[in-house]
Write a protein that holds these residues in place. Structure first.
Motif, short mmCIF file in Angstrom:
data_model
loop_
_atom_site.label_atom_id
_atom_site.label_comp_id
_atom_site.label_asym_id
_atom_site.label_seq_id
_atom_site.Cartn_x
_atom_site.Cartn_y
_atom_site.Cartn_z
N THR A 160 35.24 15.75 -21.71
CA THR A 160 35.71 16.40 -20.40
C THR A 160 35.97 15.58 -19.28
N VAL A 161 37.71 15.42 -18.45
CA VAL A 161 37.68 14.69 -17.74
C VAL A 161 37.40 14.51 -16.01
N VAL A 162 36.41 13.70 -15.42
CA VAL A 162 35.82 14.08 -14.39
C VAL A 162 36.89 13.22 -13.06
N ASN A 163 36.73 13.11 -12.41
CA ASN A 163 37.11 12.92 -10.55
C ASN A 163 37.53 11.44 -10.67
N GLY A 164 38.49 10.36 -10.77
CA GLY A 164 38.79 8.67 -10.98
C GLY A 164 38.83 8.44 -12.73
N GLU A 165 38.74 9.32 -13.50
CA GLU A 165 39.41 8.96 -15.01
C GLU A 165 40.03 8.81 -14.82
N SER A 166 40.95 7.90 -15.79
CA SER A 166 41.37 7.53 -16.86
C SER A 166 41.95 7.82 -17.62
N LEU A 167 42.89 7.40 -18.99
CA LEU A 167 42.97 7.23 -20.34
C LEU A 167 42.49 6.05 -20.06
N SER A 168 43.21 5.26 -19.48
CA SER A 168 42.96 3.25 -20.23
C SER A 168 41.60 3.30 -19.40
N ARG A 169 40.64 3.83 -18.98
CA ARG A 169 39.35 3.97 -18.84
C ARG A 169 38.74 4.54 -20.14
#
Length: 242
Positions: A200-209
């Motif tokens: 689940t995506v949280v604030n500040g995340e990216s696909l690269s990370r």
């Protein structure tokens, strides 16, 4: 204390007048990497996180004092300051003001770090340290590894380190997320994984990370999730990683 709703996280040093140790790696760099990833993990588990790291300071006292003020005004239930050691040793240790909950959390964290190959140097009571002395909530300072140790730095993985700290806190306070912060894992009757795994995506995340974190190519993430724009994902979005 049986439950935590808010946790205060401090990236040690990382500001003018308060610079960390330098060895094979820079302490400031590793403190920030571990701290940022730890914040992601707690937020992904539904825990409110307050980042206590100041953006600038006029002195060492000001740097330390700002962190304590933010933590004390946050109504946080627990405080963690992330650091890395130097001076010719190896391994991790946890510093706390007194015995009790903080010491218990410290021992669990050190056990988790030992599981990823970082030597357990023990929990140490330190009443002379500004941060854990001036914070009102239970507090620990984690010295994750030695930046001047070839052994510690040769296989250092900041995501595994933050995962160990996260899992230690989860184990103590009953936070129901596994050590990688992954949710929606299906298992069969003997407990082995089957089916699909999601994050689940949280604030500040990216696909690269996420690609680096889970060791899966960005293109595979794009394909599995039918993502039209690899630079556009949303907080709360569930991304299939397996």
């Amino acid at each position: 204390m049986s439950k935590i709703n808010t946790i205060a996280i401090d990236f040690g040093h990382n500001v003018n007048f308060d610079i960390g140790a330098v060895g094979i790696r820079k302490e400031d760099e590793l403190n920030k990497l571990v701290g940022e990833t730890l914040i992601e993990k707690f937020r992904g588990a539904g825990i409110n996180v307050v980042n206590c790291t100041p953006s600038n300071a006029t002195s060492l006292y000001d740097s330390l004092n700002q962190r304590c003020i933010v933590a004390n005004n946050s109504n946080a239930d627990f405080f963690i300051s992330i650091h890395h050691n130097a001076g010719g040793g190896e391994g991790a240790e946890v510093l706390c003001y007194d015995s009790g909950i903080a010491e218990e959390v410290g021992n669990i964290i050190l056990s988790q770090l030992a599981n990823i190959g970082i030597k357990d140097r023990g929990v140490k009571i330190r009443r002379d340290l500004f941060i854990i002395n001036r914070t009102r909530m239970k507090a620990i300072l984690v010295e994750c590894a030695f930046v001047d140790s070839e052994l510690d730095m040769s296989n250092y993985d900041y995501n595994k380190v933050s995962g160990a700290i996260f899992q230690g806190v989860c184990n103590k306070f009953g936070i129901g997320v596994n050590s990688d912060g992954i949710d929606n894992i299906n298992t069969n009757s003997n407990g082995s994984e089957i089916g699909e795994v999601y994050h689940t995506v949280v604030n500040g995340e990216s696909l690269s990370r996420m690609s680096n974190r889970y060791d899966v190519s960005m293109q595979r993430l794009v394909d599995m999730n039918d993502i039209k724009d690899k630079n556009l994902i949303f907080v709360g979005q569930k991304i299939r990683i397996k």
